[in-house]
Design a protein around this motif. Structure first.
Motif, PDB file in Angstrom:
ATOM      1  N   ILE A 141      68.684  21.438  10.445  1.00  0.00           N
ATOM      2  CA  ILE A 141      69.010  19.871  10.932  1.00  0.00           C
ATOM      3  C   ILE A 141      69.139  18.564   9.787  1.00  0.00           C
ATOM      4  CG2 ILE A 141      68.899  18.031  12.647  1.00  0.00           C
ATOM      5  CD1 ILE A 141      68.133  20.258  14.676  1.00  0.00           C
ATOM      6  N   ALA A 142      67.822  18.700   9.359  1.00  0.00           N
ATOM      7  CA  ALA A 142      67.488  18.134   8.206  1.00  0.00           C
ATOM      8  C   ALA A 142      68.226  18.443   6.950  1.00  0.00           C
ATOM      9  CB  ALA A 142      65.731  17.890   7.753  1.00  0.00           C
ATOM     10  N   TYR A 143      68.079  19.383   6.935  1.00  0.00           N
ATOM     11  CA  TYR A 143      69.304  19.528   6.006  1.00  0.00           C
ATOM     12  C   TYR A 143      70.595  18.850   5.896  1.00  0.00           C
ATOM     13  CZ  TYR A 143      72.066  22.234   2.039  1.00  0.00           C
ATOM     14  OH  TYR A 143      72.941  22.218   1.550  1.00  0.00           O
ATOM     15  N   VAL A 144      71.330  18.938   7.623  1.00  0.00           N
ATOM     16  CA  VAL A 144      72.422  19.074   7.334  1.00  0.00           C
ATOM     17  C   VAL A 144      72.584  17.562   7.464  1.00  0.00           C
ATOM     18  CG1 VAL A 144      73.315  17.940   9.089  1.00  0.00           C
ATOM     19  CG2 VAL A 144      72.985  20.321   9.231  1.00  0.00           C
ATOM     20  N   PHE A 145      71.643  16.466   7.730  1.00  0.00           N
ATOM     21  CA  PHE A 145      71.255  14.860   8.290  1.00  0.00           C
ATOM     22  C   PHE A 145      71.042  14.538   6.788  1.00  0.00           C
ATOM     23  CE2 PHE A 145      71.207  15.948  12.599  1.00  0.00           C
ATOM     24  CZ  PHE A 145      72.323  14.545  13.498  1.00  0.00           C
ATOM     25  N   VAL A 146      70.048  14.873   6.181  1.00  0.00           N
ATOM     26  CA  VAL A 146      69.628  14.194   4.834  1.00  0.00           C
ATOM     27  C   VAL A 146      70.664  14.524   3.431  1.00  0.00           C
ATOM     28  CG1 VAL A 146      67.643  13.799   3.873  1.00  0.00           C
ATOM     29  CG2 VAL A 146      66.857  13.769   6.068  1.00  0.00           C
ATOM     30  N   GLY A 147      70.657  15.774   3.768  1.00  0.00           N
ATOM     31  CA  GLY A 147      70.757  16.085   2.477  1.00  0.00           C
ATOM     32  C   GLY A 147      70.435  17.157   1.730  1.00  0.00           C
ATOM     33  N   PRO A 148      71.114  17.342   0.486  1.00  0.00           N
ATOM     34  CA  PRO A 148      70.418  18.747  -0.256  1.00  0.00           C
ATOM     35  C   PRO A 148      69.590  17.857  -1.154  1.00  0.00           C
ATOM     36  CG  PRO A 148      72.626  19.128  -0.694  1.00  0.00           C
ATOM     37  CD  PRO A 148      73.132  18.590   0.864  1.00  0.00           C
ATOM     38  N   GLN A 149      69.649  17.194  -1.797  1.00  0.00           N
ATOM     39  CA  GLN A 149      69.287  16.458  -3.008  1.00  0.00           C
ATOM     40  C   GLN A 149      67.648  15.104  -2.251  1.00  0.00           C
ATOM     41  OE1 GLN A 149      72.648  13.785  -3.435  1.00  0.00           O
ATOM     42  NE2 GLN A 149      73.293  14.957  -4.845  1.00  0.00           N
ATOM     43  N   ASP A 150      67.818  14.881  -0.850  1.00  0.00           N
ATOM     44  CA  ASP A 150      66.620  14.376  -0.730  1.00  0.00           C
ATOM     45  C   ASP A 150      65.982  15.369   0.481  1.00  0.00           C
ATOM     46  OD1 ASP A 150      67.315  12.174  -1.832  1.00  0.00           O
ATOM     47  OD2 ASP A 150      68.801  11.117   0.158  1.00  0.00           O
ATOM     48  N   LEU A 151      66.499  16.179   0.994  1.00  0.00           N
ATOM     49  CA  LEU A 151      65.576  17.069   1.137  1.00  0.00           C
ATOM     50  C   LEU A 151      63.809  16.802   0.661  1.00  0.00           C
ATOM     51  CD1 LEU A 151      65.650  19.068   4.225  1.00  0.00           C
ATOM     52  CD2 LEU A 151      66.679  20.497   2.576  1.00  0.00           C
ATOM     53  N   PRO A 152      64.178  17.259  -0.592  1.00  0.00           N
ATOM     54  CA  PRO A 152      62.530  17.976  -1.024  1.00  0.00           C
ATOM     55  C   PRO A 152      61.843  16.410  -0.859  1.00  0.00           C
ATOM     56  CG  PRO A 152      63.903  18.620  -2.593  1.00  0.00           C
ATOM     57  CD  PRO A 152      65.129  17.700  -1.553  1.00  0.00           C
ATOM     58  N   LYS A 153      61.957  15.298  -0.798  1.00  0.00           N
ATOM     59  CA  LYS A 153      61.308  13.776  -0.863  1.00  0.00           C
ATOM     60  C   LYS A 153      60.620  13.502   1.163  1.00  0.00           C
ATOM     61  CE  LYS A 153      63.702  11.709  -4.143  1.00  0.00           C
ATOM     62  NZ  LYS A 153      64.835  10.700  -4.346  1.00  0.00           N
ATOM     63  N   VAL A 154      61.687  14.352   2.230  1.00  0.00           N
ATOM     64  CA  VAL A 154      61.493  14.220   3.107  1.00  0.00           C
ATOM     65  C   VAL A 154      60.469  15.203   3.533  1.00  0.00           C
ATOM     66  CG1 VAL A 154      63.067  14.602   5.471  1.00  0.00           C
ATOM     67  CG2 VAL A 154      64.032  13.173   3.901  1.00  0.00           C
ATOM     68  N   ALA A 155      60.566  16.377   3.145  1.00  0.00           N
ATOM     69  CA  ALA A 155      59.992  17.207   3.289  1.00  0.00           C
ATOM     70  C   ALA A 155      58.232  17.189   2.886  1.00  0.00           C
ATOM     71  CB  ALA A 155      59.546  18.810   2.275  1.00  0.00           C
ATOM     72  N   ARG A 156      58.200  16.657   1.560  1.00  0.00           N
ATOM     73  CA  ARG A 156      56.783  16.063   0.515  1.00  0.00           C
ATOM     74  C   ARG A 156      56.384  15.054   2.180  1.00  0.00           C
ATOM     75  NH1 ARG A 156      58.931  16.967  -3.898  1.00  0.00           N
ATOM     76  NH2 ARG A 156      59.877  14.522  -4.054  1.00  0.00           N
ATOM     77  N   TRP A 157      57.554  14.078   2.429  1.00  0.00           N
ATOM     78  CA  TRP A 157      57.097  12.975   3.599  1.00  0.00           C
ATOM     79  C   TRP A 157      56.721  13.534   4.729  1.00  0.00           C
ATOM     80  CZ3 TRP A 157      58.550  10.987   7.909  1.00  0.00           C
ATOM     81  CH2 TRP A 157      58.528  10.228   8.902  1.00  0.00           C
ATOM     82  N   LEU A 158      56.999  14.570   5.406  1.00  0.00           N
ATOM     83  CA  LEU A 158      56.370  15.238   5.960  1.00  0.00           C
ATOM     84  C   LEU A 158      55.117  15.481   6.303  1.00  0.00           C
ATOM     85  CD1 LEU A 158      59.848  16.005   8.040  1.00  0.00           C
ATOM     86  CD2 LEU A 158      58.448  14.827   8.920  1.00  0.00           C
ATOM     87  N   GLY A 159      55.194  16.392   4.988  1.00  0.00           N
ATOM     88  CA  GLY A 159      54.125  17.293   4.844  1.00  0.00           C
ATOM     89  C   GLY A 159      53.000  16.351   5.013  1.00  0.00           C
ATOM     90  N   ARG A 160      52.801  15.687   3.874  1.00  0.00           N
ATOM     91  CA  ARG A 160      51.763  14.091   3.964  1.00  0.00           C
ATOM     92  C   ARG A 160      51.661  13.546   5.460  1.00  0.00           C
ATOM     93  NH1 ARG A 160      54.922  11.284   0.002  1.00  0.00           N
ATOM     94  NH2 ARG A 160      54.580  13.035  -1.747  1.00  0.00           N
ATOM     95  N   ILE A 161      52.124  13.211   6.465  1.00  0.00           N
ATOM     96  CA  ILE A 161      52.222  12.680   8.215  1.00  0.00           C
ATOM     97  C   ILE A 161      51.240  14.296   8.151  1.00  0.00           C
ATOM     98  CG2 ILE A 161      52.720  13.018   9.726  1.00  0.00           C
ATOM     99  CD1 ILE A 161      53.767   9.910   7.801  1.00  0.00           C
ATOM    100  N   VAL A 162      51.904  15.573   8.280  1.00  0.00           N
ATOM    101  CA  VAL A 162      51.408  16.371   9.004  1.00  0.00           C
ATOM    102  C   VAL A 162      49.923  16.399   8.792  1.00  0.00           C
ATOM    103  CG1 VAL A 162      50.997  19.044   9.367  1.00  0.00           C
ATOM    104  CG2 VAL A 162      53.080  17.345   9.606  1.00  0.00           C
ATOM    105  N   LYS A 163      49.384  16.500   6.935  1.00  0.00           N
ATOM    106  CA  LYS A 163      48.328  15.948   6.466  1.00  0.00           C
ATOM    107  C   LYS A 163      47.167  15.312   7.368  1.00  0.00           C
ATOM    108  CE  LYS A 163      46.014  16.617   2.419  1.00  0.00           C
ATOM    109  NZ  LYS A 163      45.515  16.574   0.781  1.00  0.00           N
ATOM    110  N   ARG A 164      47.502  13.812   6.856  1.00  0.00           N
ATOM    111  CA  ARG A 164      47.385  12.513   7.669  1.00  0.00           C
ATOM    112  C   ARG A 164      47.007  13.174   9.185  1.00  0.00           C
ATOM    113  NH1 ARG A 164      50.367   8.582   4.404  1.00  0.00           N
ATOM    114  NH2 ARG A 164      49.402   8.663   2.425  1.00  0.00           N
ATOM    115  N   THR A 165      47.800  13.427   9.883  1.00  0.00           N
ATOM    116  CA  THR A 165      47.942  13.648  11.323  1.00  0.00           C
ATOM    117  C   THR A 165      46.558  14.786  11.759  1.00  0.00           C
ATOM    118  OG1 THR A 165      49.949  13.170  11.710  1.00  0.00           O
ATOM    119  CG2 THR A 165      48.678  14.473  13.098  1.00  0.00           C
ATOM    120  N   ARG A 166      45.821  15.836  11.266  1.00  0.00           N
ATOM    121  CA  ARG A 166      45.137  16.752  10.588  1.00  0.00           C
ATOM    122  C   ARG A 166      43.764  15.583  10.851  1.00  0.00           C
ATOM    123  NH1 ARG A 166      47.835  22.131   8.325  1.00  0.00           N
ATOM    124  NH2 ARG A 166      49.561  22.974  10.435  1.00  0.00           N
ATOM    125  N   LEU A 167      44.084  15.086   9.569  1.00  0.00           N
ATOM    126  CA  LEU A 167      42.646  14.415   8.828  1.00  0.00           C
ATOM    127  C   LEU A 167      41.837  13.761  10.149  1.00  0.00           C
ATOM    128  CD1 LEU A 167      42.760  14.371   5.315  1.00  0.00           C
ATOM    129  CD2 LEU A 167      41.973  15.008   6.012  1.00  0.00           C
TER     130      LEU A 167
END
Length: 109
Positions: free
Chosen positions: A16-42
């Motif tokens: 779904i993210a690939y469809v809405f964000v597009g292939p160019q911005d998907l890595p940025k969004v994935a890193r952002w989500l990864g940081r959010i998940v890491k901060r939430t766990r901490l």
């Protein structure tokens, strides 16, 4: 697995993210989500530590273990006590039955 989200759900979210964000911005969004998940766990880990939840959970597990071991250790003693009480009750019942039979015989004579 975070918040009950399994592998198939993560794949669906990425599609779904690939469809809405597009292939160019998907890595940025994935890193952002990864940081959010890491901060939430901490944050959750800090909250558990500061609130004493971890200590309470550990104490309750130790108490559970202690109770189970005490039950196992005293199981035979409790069973013996119950058998003794049961024998006493049986003796009293037999004595009462004997007294009732004697009283019936005495009233019939």
């Amino acid at each position: 697995m975070l918040f009950g989200v399994g592998f198939s759900e993560v794949i669906l979210i990425l599609v779904i993210a690939y469809v809405f964000v597009g292939p160019q911005d998907l890595p940025k969004v994935a890193r952002w989500l990864g940081r959010i998940v890491k901060r939430t766990r901490l944050l959750i880990s800090e909250i558990k530590t500061e609130s004493g939840w971890d200590e309470l959970l550990q104490e309750s597990q130790e108490l559970h273990t202690e109770i189970n071991s005490t039950i196992k250790e005293n199981k035979d003693l409790v069973q013996k006590s119950f058998r003794g009480v049961q024998e006493e009750v049986d003796d009293v019942r037999q004595e009462l039955s004997k007294n009732i039979d004697e009283a019936e015989k005495a009233t019939l004579n």
